[in-house]
Design a protein around this motif. Structure first.
Motif, PDB file in Angstrom:
ATOM      1  N   VAL A 149       0.835  -1.206   0.000  1.00  0.00           N
ATOM      2  CA  VAL A 149       0.000   0.000   0.000  1.00  0.00           C
ATOM      3  C   VAL A 149       0.867   1.252   0.000  1.00  0.00           C
ATOM      4  CG1 VAL A 149      -1.701   1.340   1.302  1.00  0.00           C
ATOM      5  CG2 VAL A 149      -1.957  -1.138   1.112  1.00  0.00           C
ATOM      6  N   LEU A 150       1.914   1.257   0.818  1.00  0.00           N
ATOM      7  CA  LEU A 150       2.813   2.420   0.855  1.00  0.00           C
ATOM      8  C   LEU A 150       3.476   2.634  -0.500  1.00  0.00           C
ATOM      9  CD1 LEU A 150       4.519   1.976   4.354  1.00  0.00           C
ATOM     10  CD2 LEU A 150       2.962   3.817   3.662  1.00  0.00           C
ATOM     11  N   SER A 151       3.822   1.553  -1.170  1.00  0.00           N
ATOM     12  CA  SER A 151       4.437   1.660  -2.496  1.00  0.00           C
ATOM     13  C   SER A 151       3.466   2.280  -3.500  1.00  0.00           C
ATOM     14  CB  SER A 151       4.871   0.280  -2.966  1.00  0.00           C
ATOM     15  OG  SER A 151       5.420   0.333  -4.261  1.00  0.00           O
ATOM     16  N   LYS A 152       2.210   1.860  -3.447  1.00  0.00           N
ATOM     17  CA  LYS A 152       1.201   2.414  -4.354  1.00  0.00           C
ATOM     18  C   LYS A 152       0.961   3.892  -4.064  1.00  0.00           C
ATOM     19  CE  LYS A 152      -1.287  -1.901  -5.279  1.00  0.00           C
ATOM     20  NZ  LYS A 152      -2.563  -2.662  -5.102  1.00  0.00           N
TER      21      LYS A 152
ATOM     22  N   THR B 231       6.451  10.678   6.551  1.00  0.00           N
ATOM     23  CA  THR B 231       6.469  10.358   7.986  1.00  0.00           C
ATOM     24  C   THR B 231       6.031   8.922   8.257  1.00  0.00           C
ATOM     25  OG1 THR B 231       4.161  11.036   8.407  1.00  0.00           O
ATOM     26  CG2 THR B 231       5.857  12.753   8.519  1.00  0.00           C
ATOM     27  N   LEU B 232       5.411   8.270   7.267  1.00  0.00           N
ATOM     28  CA  LEU B 232       4.839   6.940   7.489  1.00  0.00           C
ATOM     29  C   LEU B 232       5.901   5.850   7.402  1.00  0.00           C
ATOM     30  CD1 LEU B 232       1.533   7.261   5.429  1.00  0.00           C
ATOM     31  CD2 LEU B 232       1.922   7.739   7.858  1.00  0.00           C
ATOM     32  N   ARG B 233       5.866   4.954   8.408  1.00  0.00           N
ATOM     33  CA  ARG B 233       6.757   3.797   8.415  1.00  0.00           C
ATOM     34  C   ARG B 233       5.933   2.570   8.789  1.00  0.00           C
ATOM     35  NH1 ARG B 233       9.550   6.758  12.089  1.00  0.00           N
ATOM     36  NH2 ARG B 233       9.437   4.992  13.549  1.00  0.00           N
ATOM     37  N   ALA B 234       6.259   1.462   8.179  1.00  0.00           N
ATOM     38  CA  ALA B 234       5.477   0.244   8.400  1.00  0.00           C
ATOM     39  C   ALA B 234       5.500  -0.196   9.859  1.00  0.00           C
ATOM     40  CB  ALA B 234       6.001  -0.878   7.503  1.00  0.00           C
TER      41      ALA B 234
END
Length: 207
Positions: free
Chosen positions: A87-90, A165-168
Motif C-alpha cells: 500500500v505504501l508503495s502504491k 512520515t509513514l513507516r510500516a
C-alpha cells in the motif's frame, strides 16, 4: 479609450499563451482529482492494516486454541507487513503522479509570467486590465493562474510530507494517516479553480 495598435499583436500572442495555460490547468485538475480518488481507499487500507497489526500484538495466541499453529503469528505478521509495504508503495507511485501535475502547472504558469516580464514594453496598463464579454482581463487571468499554481504546490508539499512520515513499523502514525490525509483537503480552493475555469471557458475556446 482604445487599446494602442502596437499592443494588439502582443496581446494576441499573450492570449494564446494564456489559453494554453488554462487548458493545461483544466487537464491537470482532472488528473489531480483522479489520483486523490485513488489514494483515499489506499489510505483507508493503511489504517485498517495498522489496526490489524495492533490487534495481533495484543493477542496472546499461545493462550488460544490457535496455539497448535506455532508459526501462525509470524506468518500473519509477515502478511500484514507485506500488505502495508504494498500500500505504501502504491501511495508513493500516486505521489509521483501528483508531483507531475504540480510540475506541469508550475512550469506552464512560470512560462506565462516570464513571457509577460520579457515583453512588458509592448503592453500598456489598459491592455492588461480591460475585460470583454468573452474574456476576463489579462491581469485577472494571471492572478487566477498564480493562485492555482500556489494551491497545487502547497497541496503536494503537505501530502508528500505526510507520506514521508509513514513507516510500516509505526502503527500510531499509520492508524492516524487516513484522518490526517483527509484533513489536507481544500475544497474551497478546488471550487475556486473550477469557477475560474468556467469564467475563462469562452476565452479558452475562442481563437
Amino acid at each position: 479609450m482604445k487599446t494602442p495598435e502596437m499592443s494588439k499583436p502582443a496581446l494576441t500572442s499573450r492570449h494564446q499563451t494564456l489559453r494554453k495555460s488554462f487548458q493545461t490547468l483544466e487537464g491537470n485538475q482532472k488528473v489531480w482529482k483522479s489520483v486523490l480518488a485513488d489514494c483515499s481507499p489506499l489510505m483507508g487500507s493503511l489504517g485498517n492494516l495498522a489496526e490489524q497489526s495492533r490487534a495481533l500484538s495484543n493477542v496472546q495466541i499461545s493462550n488460544t486454541p490457535l496455539r497448535d499453529f506455532p508459526d501462525l503469528e509470524g506468518r500473519l505478521r509477515f502478511k500484514l507487513s507485506q500488505a502495508t509495504d504494498t500500500v505504501l508503495s502504491k501511495l508513493n507511485e500516486n505521489t509521483s503522479s501528483l508531483q507531475s501535475v504540480r510540475d506541469s502547472i508550475s512550469n506552464q504558469v512560470s512560462a506565462v509570467f516570464q513571457l509577460y516580464e520579457q515583453n512588458t514594453d509592448s503592453l500598456d496598463l489598459l491592455a492588461v486590465t480591460e475585460r470583454s464579454a468573452t474574456a476576463p482581463s489579462v491581469s485577472d487571468m494571471l492572478e487566477w493562474l498564480q493562485d492555482a499554481e500556489r494551491h497545487y504546490r502547497q497541496q503536494f508539499l503537505r501530502r508528500k510530507t505526510l507520506l514521508l512520515t509513514l513507516r510500516a513499523d509505526d502503527l500510531s502514525l499509520l492508524e492516524s494517516a487516513p484522518k490526517r490525509w483527509n484533513s489536507l483537503e481544500c475544497p474551497g480552493a478546488e471550487d475556486h479553480i473550477t469557477d475560474t475555469l468556467c469564467k475563462v471557458s469562452f476565452f479558452t475556446e475562442s481563437q
